[in-house]
Design a protein around this motif. Structure first.
Motif, short mmCIF file in Angstrom:
data_model
loop_
_atom_site.label_atom_id
_atom_site.label_comp_id
_atom_site.label_asym_id
_atom_site.label_seq_id
_atom_site.Cartn_x
_atom_site.Cartn_y
_atom_site.Cartn_z
N PHE A 57 0.81 -1.22 0.00
CA PHE A 57 0.00 0.00 0.00
C PHE A 57 0.84 1.27 0.00
O PHE A 57 0.32 2.36 0.20
N LYS A 58 2.12 1.16 -0.22
CA LYS A 58 3.01 2.31 -0.17
C LYS A 58 2.60 3.40 -1.15
O LYS A 58 2.62 4.58 -0.84
N PHE A 59 2.17 3.02 -2.35
CA PHE A 59 1.79 4.01 -3.35
C PHE A 59 0.50 4.74 -2.98
O PHE A 59 0.29 5.87 -3.40
N ILE A 60 -0.34 4.12 -2.16
CA ILE A 60 -1.59 4.78 -1.75
C ILE A 60 -1.31 5.81 -0.66
O ILE A 60 -1.86 6.91 -0.68
N PHE A 61 -0.43 5.48 0.28
CA PHE A 61 -0.15 6.38 1.40
C PHE A 61 0.81 7.50 1.04
O PHE A 61 0.91 8.47 1.78
N ARG A 62 1.50 7.41 -0.06
CA ARG A 62 2.50 8.43 -0.42
C ARG A 62 1.83 9.78 -0.69
O ARG A 62 1.00 9.91 -1.57
N GLY A 63 2.17 10.79 0.08
CA GLY A 63 1.68 12.14 -0.11
C GLY A 63 0.29 12.43 0.40
O GLY A 63 -0.23 13.51 0.18
N VAL A 64 -0.33 11.49 1.10
CA VAL A 64 -1.70 11.70 1.57
C VAL A 64 -1.75 12.77 2.65
O VAL A 64 -2.72 13.52 2.74
#
Length: 76
Positions: A57-64
């Motif tokens: 899920f790293k790409f989902i949490f990046r920059g949130v």
């Protein structure tokens, strides 16, 4: 297809509110399934599983946590 900022925020909320508790139950069940090993082995398993959940899920949490990059900035 990349997810929009709002979609990533919504998915991160779903993952944290529904996915994390389910993952915690699965991790505790796994440790209990191996007949409660020594405290050191149990600690290693929990630390490994604690870091392993975030990798997919790293790409989902990046920059949130940042400001919405797609929002218009109308400060004059």
């Amino acid at each position: 297809m990349a997810l929009s900022y709002k979609a990533r925020r919504r998915w991160s909320l779903v993952i944290l509110l529904i996915g994390m508790p389910a993952y915690i139950v699965a991790a505790v069940t796994l440790v209990n399934w191996i007949d409660r090993p020594s405290i050191l082995v149990e600690l290693i398993v929990y630390v490994a599983l604690g870091g392993l959940w975030a990798l997919p899920f790293k790409f989902i949490f990046r920059g949130v946590g940042q400001a919405d990059p797609e929002a218009s900035d109308d400060r004059d």
